[in-house]
Design an enzyme around this catalytic site. Structure first.
Site, PDB file in Angstrom:
ATOM      1  N   TYR A 158       0.835  -1.206   0.000  1.00 16.67           N
ATOM      2  CA  TYR A 158       0.000   0.000   0.000  1.00 16.67           C
ATOM      3  C   TYR A 158       0.870   1.257   0.000  1.00 16.67           C
ATOM      4  CZ  TYR A 158      -3.929   3.030   1.201  1.00 16.67           C
ATOM      5  OH  TYR A 158      -4.895   4.005   1.182  1.00 16.67           O
TER       6      TYR A 158
HETATM    7  N1  LIG Z   1     -10.577   5.488   3.831  1.00 13.95           N
HETATM    8  C1  LIG Z   1      -9.398   5.987   4.165  1.00 13.95           C
HETATM    9  O1  LIG Z   1      -9.099   6.227   5.340  1.00 13.95           O
HETATM   10  C2  LIG Z   1      -8.390   6.300   3.106  1.00 13.95           C
HETATM   11  C3  LIG Z   1      -7.256   7.026   3.472  1.00 13.95           C
HETATM   12  C4  LIG Z   1      -6.324   7.346   2.498  1.00 13.95           C
HETATM   13  C5  LIG Z   1      -6.519   6.947   1.193  1.00 13.95           C
HETATM   14  N2  LIG Z   1      -7.622   6.233   0.870  1.00 13.95           N
HETATM   15  C6  LIG Z   1      -7.771   5.828  -0.532  1.00 13.95           C
HETATM   16  O2  LIG Z   1      -8.998   6.309  -1.022  1.00 13.95           O
HETATM   17  C7  LIG Z   1      -9.468   5.454  -2.053  1.00 13.95           C
HETATM   18  C8  LIG Z   1     -10.898   5.064  -1.756  1.00 13.95           C
HETATM   19  O3  LIG Z   1     -10.911   4.428  -0.493  1.00 13.95           O
HETATM   20  P1  LIG Z   1     -12.243   4.095   0.286  1.00 13.95           P
HETATM   21  O4  LIG Z   1     -11.935   4.275   1.703  1.00 13.95           O
HETATM   22  O5  LIG Z   1     -13.394   4.803  -0.316  1.00 13.95           O
HETATM   23  O6  LIG Z   1     -12.308   2.515  -0.014  1.00 13.95           O
HETATM   24  P2  LIG Z   1     -13.519   1.553  -0.434  1.00 13.95           P
HETATM   25  O7  LIG Z   1     -12.991   0.180  -0.243  1.00 13.95           O
HETATM   26  O8  LIG Z   1     -14.770   1.970   0.269  1.00 13.95           O
HETATM   27  O9  LIG Z   1     -13.669   1.867  -1.997  1.00 13.95           O
HETATM   28  C9  LIG Z   1     -12.709   1.444  -2.933  1.00 13.95           C
HETATM   29  C10 LIG Z   1     -13.436   1.092  -4.209  1.00 13.95           C
HETATM   30  O10 LIG Z   1     -12.467   0.656  -5.168  1.00 13.95           O
HETATM   31  C11 LIG Z   1     -13.065  -0.383  -5.910  1.00 13.95           C
HETATM   32  N3  LIG Z   1     -12.076  -1.223  -6.579  1.00 13.95           N
HETATM   33  C12 LIG Z   1     -11.219  -2.115  -6.015  1.00 13.95           C
HETATM   34  N4  LIG Z   1     -10.528  -2.761  -6.965  1.00 13.95           N
HETATM   35  C13 LIG Z   1     -10.945  -2.262  -8.154  1.00 13.95           C
HETATM   36  C14 LIG Z   1     -10.608  -2.544  -9.514  1.00 13.95           C
HETATM   37  N5  LIG Z   1      -9.725  -3.495  -9.836  1.00 13.95           N
HETATM   38  N6  LIG Z   1     -11.224  -1.845 -10.483  1.00 13.95           N
HETATM   39  C15 LIG Z   1     -12.148  -0.886 -10.179  1.00 13.95           C
HETATM   40  N7  LIG Z   1     -12.526  -0.598  -8.917  1.00 13.95           N
HETATM   41  C16 LIG Z   1     -11.918  -1.287  -7.925  1.00 13.95           C
HETATM   42  C17 LIG Z   1     -13.850  -1.176  -4.876  1.00 13.95           C
HETATM   43  O11 LIG Z   1     -14.824  -2.023  -5.467  1.00 13.95           O
HETATM   44  C18 LIG Z   1     -14.436  -0.057  -4.041  1.00 13.95           C
HETATM   45  O12 LIG Z   1     -15.715   0.337  -4.492  1.00 13.95           O
HETATM   46  C19 LIG Z   1      -8.511   4.251  -2.100  1.00 13.95           C
HETATM   47  O13 LIG Z   1      -7.585   4.444  -3.129  1.00 13.95           O
HETATM   48  C20 LIG Z   1      -7.805   4.329  -0.748  1.00 13.95           C
HETATM   49  O14 LIG Z   1      -6.514   3.798  -0.819  1.00 13.95           O
HETATM   50  C21 LIG Z   1      -8.567   5.902   1.786  1.00 13.95           C
END
Ligand SMILES: NC(=O)c1ccc[n+]([C@@H]2O[C@H](COP(=O)([O-])OP(=O)(O)OC[C@H]3O[C@@H](n4cnc5c(N)ncnc54)[C@H](O)[C@@H]3O)[C@@H](O)[C@H]2O)c1
Length: 251
Positions: A158
């Site tokens: 990650y």
């Molecule tokens: N939630 C947090 O605290 C946080 C913090 C920093 C960064 N992020 C980043 O924000 C982004 C969204 O995170 P989130 O918390 O909403 O996560 P989440 O798991 O709720 O959403 C992620 C989405 O990505 C989709 N996905 C996964 N693999 C895929 C693929 N191969 N093709 C297309 N879609 C795909 C999933 O189906 C899901 O709907 C991510 O990149 C995560 O790394 C999240």
């Protein structure tokens, strides 16, 4: 100044990862601001559900960012349905192997993390850029993470892919700087979404404890910053990683 430079009314925005969490919240917010929104996700049913939020201005398409044909089909869908692509917001991401130090991680455990978080981001930008070049206008926002700026322990896939995303954005920004296209990243700390449920509570507690504001970020805070990043107003900032970490990263 003509009109509101922050307005995305009538713009077409592709939101990848729109089935859940940040992507879902952002897609709904952009639609509420008057944009046409393509909700893309590997989870087709959940993406479709997001799109029902505003059936006349949102559409949905199944997209697997690890598959080049799928990212090309996404662009075709957006152009067929809405005729233009003004912005791409990539929220697709997975955490990869957790709770192990690097020497305990098998090399193949990293393959999917790289394929989704980094190679997938490249495929998406590669698919939309020719259209943006043609129109000499575009906004790309890639959701990275504080893990990419600081490196979180026991999350080698990650942390490294999110850092790679920041590097990719910096390079691409310079490539298209004279073409009306800005490419930026966003580095949130902890935002309460289903993504957090995939992580051990002690990891979430550790990450939250490092936030000076002492709380997690909200989906509204992410969506509103992304909306500015993809608006015409974001015209002289490119290659930058916007911070959203409650004071954790003051650089
Ligand atoms: N939630 C947090 O605290 C946080 C913090 C920093 C960064 N992020 C980043 O924000 C982004 C969204 O995170 P989130 O918390 O909403 O996560 P989440 O798991 O709720 O959403 C992620 C989405 O990505 C989709 N996905 C996964 N693999 C895929 C693929 N191969 N093709 C297309 N879609 C795909 C999933 O189906 C899901 O709907 C991510 O990149 C995560 O790394 C999240």
């Amino acid at each position: 100044m003509n009109g509101d430079p922050c307005s995305i009314v009538g713009h077409t925005v592709i939101v990848v990862g729109a089935a859940s969490g940040i992507g879902q919240a952002a897609a709904k917010y952009f639609a509420a601001l008057g944009a046409h929104v393509v909700c893309a996700d590997v989870d087709a049913d959940a993406a479709q559900l997001t799109a029902t939020h505003a059936a006349e201005t949102m559409s949905a398409v199944q997209t697997d960012v690890t598959n080049e044909e799928s990212t090309t089909a996404l662009v075709e869908h957006a152009l067929n349905r809405w005729g233009r692509i003004h912005a791409l917001v990539n929220c697709a991401g997975i955490s990869g192997p957790l709770g192990k130090r690097s020497h305990e991680v098998a090399p193949e455990e990293l393959d999917k993390t790289y394929a989704v978080n980094l190679r997938g981001a490249f495929l998406l930008s590669r698919a939309v850029l020719p259209h943006m070049l043609e129109h000499q206008y575009g906004r790309i926002a890639m959701v990275s993470s504080i893990a990419g700026k600081e490196g979180n322990p026991n999350m080698v896939g990650y942390s490294s892919t999110k850092a790679g995303l920041i590097g990719m954005v910096k390079g691409q920004a310079k490539e298209y700087a004279q073409d009306g296209i800005t490419v930026n990243a966003l580095a949130p700390a902890v935002i309460r979404t289903p993504f957090l449920d995939t992580q051990p509570q002690q990891v979430v507690d550790y990450m939250t404890s490092r936030i000076p504001m002492g709380r997690t970020g909200t989906l509204e805070e992410v969506a509103t910053m992304l909306a500015w990043m993809i608006s015409p107003a974001c015209s002289f900032t490119t290659g930058f990683t916007f911070d959203l970490s409650g004071g954790r990263a003051t650089y």
